[in-house]
Scaffold this motif. Sequence first.
Motif, PDB file in Angstrom:
ATOM      1  N   UNK A 240       1.024  -1.111  -0.159  1.00 35.78           N
ATOM      2  CA  UNK A 240      -0.386  -0.018   0.109  1.00 35.78           C
ATOM      3  C   UNK A 240       1.037   1.135  -0.368  1.00 35.78           C
ATOM      4  N   UNK A 241       0.457   2.626  -0.071  1.00 38.59           N
ATOM      5  CA  UNK A 241       1.191   3.323  -0.645  1.00 38.59           C
ATOM      6  C   UNK A 241       0.246   4.457   0.066  1.00 38.59           C
ATOM      7  N   UNK A 242       1.153   5.263   1.015  1.00 38.95           N
ATOM      8  CA  UNK A 242       0.313   6.949   0.497  1.00 38.95           C
ATOM      9  C   UNK A 242       0.429   7.916  -0.328  1.00 38.95           C
ATOM     10  N   UNK A 243      -1.347   8.482  -0.306  1.00 40.13           N
ATOM     11  CA  UNK A 243      -1.631   9.045  -2.204  1.00 40.13           C
ATOM     12  C   UNK A 243      -1.853  10.246  -0.839  1.00 40.13           C
ATOM     13  N   UNK A 244      -1.483  11.009  -0.144  1.00 37.40           N
ATOM     14  CA  UNK A 244      -2.291  12.765  -0.343  1.00 37.40           C
ATOM     15  C   UNK A 244      -1.817  13.148  -0.840  1.00 37.40           C
TER      16      UNK A 244
END
Length: 209
Positions: free
Chosen positions: A126-130
């Motif tokens: 999973x990726x941070x996606x801000x």
Amino acid sequence: MLNMEAAAALLRAGRVVVFPTETFFGVGCLATHAAAVDEVYRVKRRAHRLALPVIVGHVDQLAQVAARICPVAEDLARRFWPGPLSVLLPAAPGVPVPLTGGTGRVAVRLTPHPVARELCLLAGGPLVASSANISGRPAVTRAAELDPELTAEVAGVLDLPPAPPGGLPSTLVEVLEGDGDDEGSPRLRVLRAGAVTVQALRDAGYAVA
């Protein structure tokens, strides 16, 4: 500009990159990499009390960030994923505390953007996606509009089609405890209004607080 393989390699190495999502350009890292998560906060000038959203490329990646997924959350995923609906879930053991804003919960969605999904899969998690902006400044839909102050502090930019369309951010919901309302409908609370409307949730059979 990065290609897909280079962007994934940087993410695996604990670096921060910019990439397209189904709404705006996002800035992020592997969600399980504590130092990289801290770097996203620094790059964005974002307060640590504000949790960071997470995307997955496949539902199998959920277990890396979520401790459990209740039946209502599973049903939401079946109905609205891939799509711009983030669900608040209990964080898995070992998830970096800053990722949750100290709440012990993580906001996750299965992104419908083909580039973002492939990037999650190639990076291995999973990726941070801000949104790829300095906090308080506008989010953008074109790489040419990215803030030079932000791009100077990330490892690179992945700019592959389709371009983010803009519009509303993902809707954020939490599942309320209990058996549902008086008619037995599962209950949700909308924590952030967005692309999935309250009416769409109600049409799917949910009672929305």
